[in-house]
Design a protein around this motif. Structure first.
Motif, PDB file in Angstrom:
ATOM      1  N   GLU A  81      -6.065  33.638  23.181  1.00  0.00           N
ATOM      2  CA  GLU A  81      -7.411  34.449  22.618  1.00  0.00           C
ATOM      3  C   GLU A  81      -8.440  33.325  22.810  1.00  0.00           C
ATOM      4  OE1 GLU A  81      -8.143  36.864  19.667  1.00  0.00           O
ATOM      5  OE2 GLU A  81      -6.005  37.693  20.148  1.00  0.00           O
TER       6      GLU A  81
ATOM      7  N   PHE B 116     -14.581  34.143  19.344  1.00  0.00           N
ATOM      8  CA  PHE B 116     -13.309  33.626  18.129  1.00  0.00           C
ATOM      9  C   PHE B 116     -13.488  33.218  17.115  1.00  0.00           C
ATOM     10  CE2 PHE B 116     -10.147  30.411  16.873  1.00  0.00           C
ATOM     11  CZ  PHE B 116      -8.985  30.447  17.455  1.00  0.00           C
TER      12      PHE B 116
ATOM     13  N   HIS C  95     -15.199  34.866  14.747  1.00  0.00           N
ATOM     14  CA  HIS C  95     -15.354  36.308  14.502  1.00  0.00           C
ATOM     15  C   HIS C  95     -13.793  36.158  14.354  1.00  0.00           C
ATOM     16  CE1 HIS C  95     -19.878  36.082  14.374  1.00  0.00           C
ATOM     17  NE2 HIS C  95     -19.659  37.085  13.452  1.00  0.00           N
ATOM     18  N   ARG C  96     -12.917  36.548  15.955  1.00  0.00           N
ATOM     19  CA  ARG C  96     -12.152  37.281  15.420  1.00  0.00           C
ATOM     20  C   ARG C  96     -11.020  36.467  14.516  1.00  0.00           C
ATOM     21  NH1 ARG C  96      -8.088  40.858  16.015  1.00  0.00           N
ATOM     22  NH2 ARG C  96      -6.225  40.405  17.492  1.00  0.00           N
ATOM     23  N   TRP C  97     -11.471  34.995  14.815  1.00  0.00           N
ATOM     24  CA  TRP C  97     -11.024  34.168  12.949  1.00  0.00           C
ATOM     25  C   TRP C  97     -10.479  35.278  11.916  1.00  0.00           C
ATOM     26  CZ3 TRP C  97      -8.239  29.069  13.995  1.00  0.00           C
ATOM     27  CH2 TRP C  97      -7.131  28.541  12.710  1.00  0.00           C
TER      28      TRP C  97
ATOM     29  N   GLU D  53     -11.471  37.970  10.707  1.00  0.00           N
ATOM     30  CA  GLU D  53     -10.970  39.414  10.867  1.00  0.00           C
ATOM     31  C   GLU D  53      -9.986  39.260  11.232  1.00  0.00           C
ATOM     32  OE1 GLU D  53      -9.855  42.058  14.645  1.00  0.00           O
ATOM     33  OE2 GLU D  53     -11.924  40.892  14.885  1.00  0.00           O
TER      34      GLU D  53
END
Length: 200
Positions: free
Chosen positions: A83, A100, A102-104, A106
């Protein structure tokens, strides 16, 4: 030159390898879901049932439960790396960096619950990472690209290192986990953290 007989022999073997890869991926996906929901105490039989394969297929790819758990941990690191690399090619550097970040966050709740459960079962995530430094290095390299692009664009402070960023993401993840389902407080805390990443 490949003869007809050779082609006939090669084709079934190629199909078998493709089937084996698909089965391995199905087992890993199922194991990730099962261990996240139930914890690493979940049985390999449950993993096989979720994957739609026999228990023999599970053990053919992962001879022990510990090997399966380790593969799940590595799979998560590799997913984050993929990602990060994909976002590294995105047009807007700041948007990619924040996506990225925010993805971490999440993924944090499941990751840390999983890590705690692993610790109770005697498996240390840090030991798995230490045993596979190349996987961790690839993730850090991908994060470094995102960070460098955002710093070059002027949206992230230049004194921030990759190690700093990883530590901040881990800390923010645990803070979100501590807060629980309060989305308003989570959003506020995240905005405070992000403000600290911006240039003075």
């Amino acid at each position: 030159m490949t003869t007809g007989a050779q082609a006939d022999t090669a084709s079934p073997r190629t199909a078998q390898r493709a089937d084996a890869r698909r089965n391995r991926e199905r087992v890993l996906d199922a194991a990730d879901a099962v261990f996240s929901q139930i914890g690493p105490t979940a049985s390999t039989e449950e993993v096989a049932r979720r994957a739609g394969v026999s228990i023999g297929t599970v053990f053919r790819h992962f001879p022990t439960k510990e090997a399966l758990i380790e593969a799940v941990v590595l799979g998560r690191l590799e997913q984050l790396t993929a990602e990060a690399r994909e976002l590294g090619d995105a047009g807007d550097a700041d948007t990619a960096f924040m996506a990225f970040f925010h993805r971490w966050i999440e993924l944090s709740a499941t990751k840390h619950q999983f890590a705690r459960a692993l610790a109770h079962s005697g498996t240390d995530v840090q030991e798995v990472r230490s045993a596979h430094p190349d996987v961790v290095q690839e993730l850090h390299d991908a994060i470094a690209v995102l960070l460098a692009r955002a710093q070059h664009a002027g949206s992230i402070r230049r004194d921030l290192t990759v190690s700093d960023l990883v530590a901040l993401m881990v800390g923010a993840s645990r803070a979100h986990e501590h807060i629980g389902p309060n989305s308003e407080q989570r959003a506020h805390l995240l905005s405070v953290t992000i403000d600290g990443l911006r240039p003075r």
